[in-house]
Design a protein around this motif. Structure first.
Motif, mmCIF file in Angstrom:
data_model
loop_
_atom_site.group_PDB
_atom_site.id
_atom_site.type_symbol
_atom_site.label_atom_id
_atom_site.label_comp_id
_atom_site.label_asym_id
_atom_site.label_seq_id
_atom_site.Cartn_x
_atom_site.Cartn_y
_atom_site.Cartn_z
ATOM 1 N N ALA A 70 0.849 -1.188 0.000
ATOM 2 C CA ALA A 70 0.000 0.000 0.000
ATOM 3 C C ALA A 70 0.887 1.241 0.000
ATOM 4 O O ALA A 70 2.020 1.214 0.508
ATOM 5 C CB ALA A 70 -0.899 -0.011 1.233
ATOM 6 N N ARG A 71 0.399 2.312 -0.577
ATOM 7 C CA ARG A 71 1.191 3.540 -0.628
ATOM 8 C C ARG A 71 1.423 4.074 0.788
ATOM 9 O O ARG A 71 0.505 4.148 1.600
ATOM 10 C CB ARG A 71 0.490 4.593 -1.489
ATOM 11 C CG ARG A 71 0.433 4.196 -2.957
ATOM 12 C CD ARG A 71 1.854 3.988 -3.501
ATOM 13 N NE ARG A 71 1.875 3.315 -4.804
ATOM 14 C CZ ARG A 71 2.155 2.043 -4.972
ATOM 15 N NH1 ARG A 71 2.401 1.285 -3.923
ATOM 16 N NH2 ARG A 71 2.175 1.502 -6.166
ATOM 17 N N GLY A 72 2.670 4.413 1.064
ATOM 18 C CA GLY A 72 3.056 4.849 2.400
ATOM 19 C C GLY A 72 3.529 3.716 3.284
ATOM 20 O O GLY A 72 4.020 3.951 4.382
ATOM 21 N N ALA A 73 3.389 2.466 2.809
ATOM 22 C CA ALA A 73 3.823 1.308 3.593
ATOM 23 C C ALA A 73 5.350 1.207 3.565
ATOM 24 O O ALA A 73 6.018 1.787 2.716
ATOM 25 C CB ALA A 73 3.201 0.028 3.040
ATOM 26 N N ARG A 74 5.867 0.431 4.494
ATOM 27 C CA ARG A 74 7.318 0.300 4.620
ATOM 28 C C ARG A 74 7.733 -1.159 4.519
ATOM 29 O O ARG A 74 7.010 -2.060 4.936
ATOM 30 C CB ARG A 74 7.783 0.890 5.957
ATOM 31 C CG ARG A 74 9.287 0.816 6.197
ATOM 32 C CD ARG A 74 9.664 1.498 7.488
ATOM 33 N NE ARG A 74 9.616 2.952 7.382
ATOM 34 C CZ ARG A 74 9.937 3.794 8.367
ATOM 35 N NH1 ARG A 74 10.298 3.312 9.532
ATOM 36 N NH2 ARG A 74 9.878 5.092 8.178
ATOM 37 N N ALA A 75 8.894 -1.395 3.953
ATOM 38 C CA ALA A 75 9.503 -2.726 3.907
ATOM 39 C C ALA A 75 10.856 -2.659 4.597
ATOM 40 O O ALA A 75 11.616 -1.706 4.395
ATOM 41 C CB ALA A 75 9.674 -3.192 2.462
ATOM 42 N N VAL A 116 15.812 -0.288 4.594
ATOM 43 C CA VAL A 116 14.536 0.269 5.051
ATOM 44 C C VAL A 116 13.940 1.092 3.914
ATOM 45 O O VAL A 116 14.518 2.103 3.496
ATOM 46 C CB VAL A 116 14.720 1.133 6.311
ATOM 47 C CG1 VAL A 116 13.379 1.682 6.790
ATOM 48 C CG2 VAL A 116 15.382 0.322 7.418
ATOM 49 N N LEU A 117 12.788 0.667 3.400
ATOM 50 C CA LEU A 117 12.208 1.260 2.200
ATOM 51 C C LEU A 117 10.789 1.758 2.469
ATOM 52 O O LEU A 117 10.034 1.132 3.206
ATOM 53 C CB LEU A 117 12.160 0.222 1.074
ATOM 54 C CG LEU A 117 13.479 -0.463 0.717
ATOM 55 C CD1 LEU A 117 13.241 -1.607 -0.259
ATOM 56 C CD2 LEU A 117 14.464 0.548 0.137
ATOM 57 N N LEU A 155 15.375 8.141 7.712
ATOM 58 C CA LEU A 155 15.616 6.782 8.174
ATOM 59 C C LEU A 155 15.655 6.711 9.695
ATOM 60 O O LEU A 155 16.045 7.677 10.356
ATOM 61 C CB LEU A 155 16.955 6.282 7.633
ATOM 62 C CG LEU A 155 17.028 5.889 6.160
ATOM 63 C CD1 LEU A 155 18.433 5.450 5.826
ATOM 64 C CD2 LEU A 155 16.042 4.787 5.845
ATOM 65 N N PRO A 156 15.250 5.565 10.272
ATOM 66 C CA PRO A 156 15.461 5.352 11.707
ATOM 67 C C PRO A 156 16.957 5.292 11.989
ATOM 68 O O PRO A 156 17.773 5.159 11.075
ATOM 69 C CB PRO A 156 14.790 4.000 11.962
ATOM 70 C CG PRO A 156 13.966 3.718 10.761
ATOM 71 C CD PRO A 156 14.602 4.429 9.617
#
Length: 257
Positions: A115-120, A164-165, A175-176
């Motif tokens: 989903a848009r705004g999601a993170r991998a 982290v994407l 980024l964290p």
């Protein structure tokens, strides 16, 4: 490890559905289940998935090669994690494997199913800087923004790298921070204190539209015996007929007059 991935994913601002690439026997999936997430796991090993079934893991399991794409509907996932799997896409384990095509298929399908705004968050162990750069490069080409976060950068045993994407972000994403030597958080840009074991430092933070400038190659230093042996090994993995290595391989010939 899974708790760290969950932390980097920041599920508190996203939905509960997660994709696991390289889920293995489902141990990591159990941790996700305990934290209230529904998950879908894929793995290339049928025997590992059989173990997961015997353990009655609560996630959905798919037998699939992530180098051929994830095969999910667009926008169906709220997040994705992977533990020590994506680096294998940089290798040609079979003559039919082309790392660049496999990386393109994986990151392209990952971008589409999120989903848009999601993170991998993809934890990986790279053999060298080139592999790290390959992973980041193909992720950016697929449309992601993000970069590499490194925990314990000066430890040869505890050091871990995370790609982290963020999906659907046109600008550079923040980024964290990685974890430091004494448990404190440290910026991934603060890792160059002269530790010789820290060869593959963080690649940095990138936007999806970053320029792809290639570094100039020093041919004098880059085309020696080691380079020749690596090229021959690559050709062998692709099924080519390559002469055997001898003590004369890569030796500079004397000029004949």
């Amino acid at each position: 490890m899974v708790l760290r991935l969950d932390e980097l994913l920041a599920f508190t601002i996203m939905g509960p559905v997660c994709r696991m690439a390289g889920c293995g026997s489902g141990l990591s999936g159990e941790t996700l289940t305990e934290h209230g997430h529904r998950w879908i796991g894929c793995d290339i090993s049928r025997s590992m998935l059989d173990v997961a079934l015997e353990r009655e893991t609560e996630g959905d399991l798919l037998l699939a090669d992530m180098g051929e794409g994830l095969g999910l509907r667009p926008g169906v996932m709220d997040g994705a994690i992977s533990i020590s799997a994506v680096q294998w896409l940089c290798n040609a384990d079979k003559s039919s494997h082309e790392p660049r095509l496999r990386l393109k298929a994986f990151f392209g399908s990952l971008y589409r199913c999120l989903a848009r705004g999601a993170r991998a968050v993809l934890q990986f162990y790279a053999d060298n800087v080139k592999q790290t750069e390959m992973l980041v490069s193909f992720a950016m080409k697929a449309g992601f923004a993000g970069g590499v976060v490194i925990d314990w950068p000066h430890s040869s045993k505890a050091k871990k790298s995370y790609l982290v994407l963020t999906c659907g972000t046109s600008s550079v994403a923040s980024l964290p921070k990685g974890k430091g030597e004494n448990g404190e958080m440290c910026s991934s840009d603060d890792d160059d204190d002269g530790d010789e074991s820290n060869d593959d430092q963080t690649v940095g933070t990138y936007g999806r539209n970053r320029s792809n400038k290639r570094q100039k190659v020093n041919k004098k230093n880059g085309r020696g015996k080691d380079w020749l042996l690596r090229k021959k090994e690559q050709m062998r993995k692709r099924g080519r007929d390559v002469p055997a290595d001898t003590k004369y391989t890569g030796r500079k010939r004397k000029t004949r007059f």
